[in-house]
Design a protein around this motif. Structure first.
Motif, PDB file in Angstrom:
ATOM      1  N   UNK A 116       0.767  -1.057  -0.066  1.00 18.31           N
ATOM      2  CA  UNK A 116       0.354   0.083  -0.466  1.00 18.31           C
ATOM      3  C   UNK A 116       1.026   1.485  -0.035  1.00 18.31           C
ATOM      4  N   UNK A 117      -0.196   2.611  -0.562  1.00 16.70           N
ATOM      5  CA  UNK A 117       0.722   3.471  -0.677  1.00 16.70           C
ATOM      6  C   UNK A 117       1.685   3.666   1.450  1.00 16.70           C
ATOM      7  N   UNK A 118       2.099   4.852   1.605  1.00 22.41           N
ATOM      8  CA  UNK A 118       2.720   5.235   2.989  1.00 22.41           C
ATOM      9  C   UNK A 118       1.074   6.070   3.480  1.00 22.41           C
ATOM     10  N   UNK A 119       0.662   5.851   4.341  1.00 23.12           N
ATOM     11  CA  UNK A 119      -0.169   6.284   5.156  1.00 23.12           C
ATOM     12  C   UNK A 119       0.167   8.059   5.360  1.00 23.12           C
ATOM     13  N   UNK A 120      -1.145   9.420   5.108  1.00 18.39           N
ATOM     14  CA  UNK A 120      -2.425   9.345   4.945  1.00 18.39           C
ATOM     15  C   UNK A 120      -2.322   8.284   3.362  1.00 18.39           C
ATOM     16  N   UNK A 121      -1.749   8.322   2.967  1.00 19.49           N
ATOM     17  CA  UNK A 121      -2.446   7.925   0.906  1.00 19.49           C
ATOM     18  C   UNK A 121      -3.009   6.649   1.406  1.00 19.49           C
ATOM     19  N   UNK A 122      -4.061   6.045   0.662  1.00 18.34           N
ATOM     20  CA  UNK A 122      -4.836   4.860   1.134  1.00 18.34           C
ATOM     21  C   UNK A 122      -4.557   4.186  -0.448  1.00 18.34           C
ATOM     22  N   UNK A 123      -4.108   4.565  -1.667  1.00 16.17           N
ATOM     23  CA  UNK A 123      -4.066   3.529  -2.473  1.00 16.17           C
ATOM     24  C   UNK A 123      -3.599   1.595  -2.423  1.00 16.17           C
ATOM     25  N   UNK A 124      -3.409   0.982  -3.226  1.00 17.49           N
ATOM     26  CA  UNK A 124      -3.129  -0.142  -3.366  1.00 17.49           C
ATOM     27  C   UNK A 124      -1.902  -0.321  -4.314  1.00 17.49           C
ATOM     28  N   UNK A 125      -1.386  -0.808  -4.162  1.00 20.20           N
ATOM     29  CA  UNK A 125      -0.126  -0.628  -5.031  1.00 20.20           C
ATOM     30  C   UNK A 125      -0.001  -2.226  -6.081  1.00 20.20           C
ATOM     31  N   UNK A 126       0.063  -2.457  -7.011  1.00 24.69           N
ATOM     32  CA  UNK A 126       0.254  -3.729  -8.072  1.00 24.69           C
ATOM     33  C   UNK A 126       1.750  -4.430  -7.526  1.00 24.69           C
TER      34      UNK A 126
END
Length: 632
Positions: A116-126
């Motif tokens: 996942x992106x480093x919080x507080x960002x919330x996107x998943x990562x392939x």
């Protein structure tokens, strides 16, 4: 960018297992996977959203356009949406856009995302789990030791605050140097990490998980975490992870109301909402949810070579009325307060874990008198390997908090644990929960002047390490941290410039080594055959004496604890055999910042009856100290 190609990784048998809740490698099919289809490299996506009108993949590759890459719903009633997008690569950011039946438009992270992106960002990562492991020797030895008695001396760690560079937490790779070296130096057999799974809110300590299949990106990539595990194993140190199947946060990008309906959680708040943590409770009666959780547990053991899972908040799972008032909970179908679905799930989780990985351990944090937590499922138990001994922890800290002059009136508190010590396979925890929320550090529980406080702390650890059961100590406790643990700062390593703290650290280091080297302390640590009282009724002097016993009688140990600051010269204790008894541990030694005035060396047993035994030894019992003797 290419359009979505219809493609599936699922066989009919996969779908059958998924629907029945028994596809325990479902992470191999669900989520995002880098594959090749008809000569085209790209990413296959699949997500469970049975009540959605439509699902599409949005990301940095299509400017987060909700119309560009729709997934197809499977025909088989599984509720799975899937598709292959050519051209996507590792590192692609994505989410699922879900158009709910209610008309809502939701943007959700991938429940099975590997990164996942480093919080507080919330996107998943392939991402992928590719890594070349170098821990084959460890795994071979782990397999050889499976089912055999072994020591568990566990150092409980919150990665983000163990040590800091200024205000920055150490990375996984930095921990692979500093933490591994420290654990080796301190002779711990295992490290237990507070949840490493991705979580949006750092001050939750990791217990509010959104990314169950991903190590948090705060400290590096999944491969960086694998590197840390690898280095720990190469150093001969096992890894336990805190695992949270009891509840999950209601953040908009997470599992809550995932497809616009109560999918992973119960719809009725009397079953689906946790009043303590303001979080959602899993619907343990739903096959696909059980599948998600059990496969997640196996995922960490499989892909990350983890040696065991400590399951958080088991008590909250077992009881429908947990933290609820009358009228705030629904009885089960038999009219009781037991959560039958959760009980069934826990038994299935343990059964599958030990079937697939017979050389790992599962540990329950369970605080009630529930019977058989660590008993086999075939005998009616929950099937855990060990259970935290919360009663021992509470009684011990309460006892040590009392002024030494009053301890004789509370002697039963320090002996009570032996009444039930062998009803479960117990782990003795002095965990993070005991140094937060205003409780202060362990050293602040100890009464007296500075010398007495540190002597009391060493005494408590000596009692802990010689008491039946495995051991767990939260970071900072091993050197007498003087402030309550805070999520905002690292441990107070500068305290080791001072003798009292350095002495406690040396004592814990030597206790760890002693525990692992003495079969009498672990061979029968879950059996009453491994323990025998010598003197438990000397309340007037606040002294305990007991034997720890292994397979060989000549390896047995005599432990004597003096819970007062009074030095007792000419103290006599009965022993089980004649001969010379050598003092092998003494917490009052100078190296531990003790007085150093009351070391006993080797003492010859006299033929003088004492404590109901034919032979006895006479020695000096130091103040506020644990001493251990061994025959020979």
């Amino acid at each position: 960018m290419s359009k979505v190609i219809q493609h599936s990784l699922f066989t009919d048998y996969d779908i059958y297992l998924f629907k029945s809740g028994t596809h325990f490698r479902i992470y191999e099919k669900m989520g995002s996977h880098l594959i090749e289809v008809e000569g085209q490299k790209g990413v296959y996506f699949s997500v469970w959203a049975p009540n959605a009108q439509s699902v599409s993949v949005i990301g940095n590759f299509n400017f987060w356009n909700t119309q560009e890459h729709p997934l197809s719903s499977r025909w088989d009633g599984s509720g799975i949406w899937e598709g292959f997008i050519p051209g996507l690569e590792k590192g692609t950011l994505y989410k699922y856009h879900i158009h709910a039946q209610s008309g809502q438009h939701l943007e959700k992270g991938d429940p099975y995302a590997l990164f996942w992106e480093v919080p507080p960002k919330t996107a998943s990562i392939v991402w992928d789990n590719d890594y070349t492991w170098n821990d084959q020797d460890w795994l071979k030895k782990r397999q050889e030791k499976a089912g055999k008695p072994q020591p568990y001396s566990v150092y409980e760690v919150h990665m983000g605050t163990w040590k800091k560079n200024g205000n920055e937490s150490l990375s996984y790779r930095e921990l692979a140097e500093d933490l591994v070296d420290y654990l080796k130096e301190m002779n711990f057999t295992h490290v237990e990490f507070l949840p490493v799974m991705e979580h949006p809110y750092f001050p939750s300590w990791g217990y509010q998980v959104t990314g169950y299949f991903a190590p948090t990106s705060r400290f590096g990539t999944p491969q960086d975490f694998m590197y840390l595990v690898d280095k720990l194993h190469q150093a001969g140190i096992g890894i336990l992870l805190d695992w949270v199947p009891s509840h999950f946060p209601t953040d908009a990008h997470g599992l809550a109301e995932f497809d616009g309906t109560y999918l992973y959680e119960h719809s009725d708040p009397r079953k689906g909402f946790h009043p303590d943590w303001k979080s959602a409770i899993y619907n343990f009666g739903r096959n696909e949810v059980r599948n998600f959780l059990t496969s997640n547990a196996l995922y960490w053991l499989d892909r990350f070579h983890i040696d065991g899972l400590r399951v958080d908040a088991v008590a909250s799972m077992l009881y429908l009325d947990y933290s609820r008032e009358e009228g705030e909970w629904i009885p089960n179908e038999q009219g009781g307060k037991e959560n039958l679905d959760a009980i069934s799930f826990l038994r299935e989780f343990n059964t599958m874990t030990y079937r697939e990985f017979p050389d790992v351990i599962t540990i329950a944090e369970e605080s009630t008198a529930w019977s058989g937590v660590s008993h086999p499922t075939y005998a009616g138990g929950l099937g855990f390997g060990q259970k935290w001994m919360m009663g021992w922890m509470h009684d011990t800290l309460d006892y040590f908090n009392k002024d030494t002059i009053h301890r004789k009136y509370h002697h039963g508190e320090i002996t009570f644990s032996l009444i039930y010590a062998f009803t479960e396979n117990f782990m003795l925890p002095l965990s993070h929960d005991e140094v937060v929320h205003g409780k202060g550090p362990l050293i602040d529980r100890m009464p007296g002047d500075e010398w007495q406080r540190f002597a009391n702390l060493r005494l408590m650890y000596g009692y802990m390490y010689t008491h039946p059961g495995t051991k767990l100590l939260f970071m900072g406790g091993e050197f007498g941290q003087t402030t309550e643990w805070s999520i905002e700062r690292g441990l107070e390593w500068w305290l080791l410039e001072f003798g009292p703290h350095k002495g406690v650290q040396a004592w814990v280091r030597d206790l760890n080594a002693f525990y692992s080297a003495q079969p009498a302390l672990y061979e029968k640590q879950f059996s009453n055959e491994g323990f025998e009282w010598v003197e438990h009724g000397d309340w007037e002097n606040s002294v305990l004496a007991y034997l720890r016993k292994g397979e060989k009688a000549e390896e047995n140990l005599l432990v004597v604890c003096n819970f007062t600051p009074v030095t007792r010269e000419g103290f006599r204790v009965g022993v089980p055999a004649k001969g010379k008894w050598k003092e092998v541990l003494n917490s009052d030694a100078k190296i531990y910042n003790g007085t150093g005035d009351h070391l006993n060396g080797t003492v010859k047993a006299d033929k003088q009856e004492w404590n109901g035994r034919e032979y006895s030894i006479e020695f000096t019992l130091p103040p506020l100290a644990t001493v251990v003797f061994r025959l020979g």
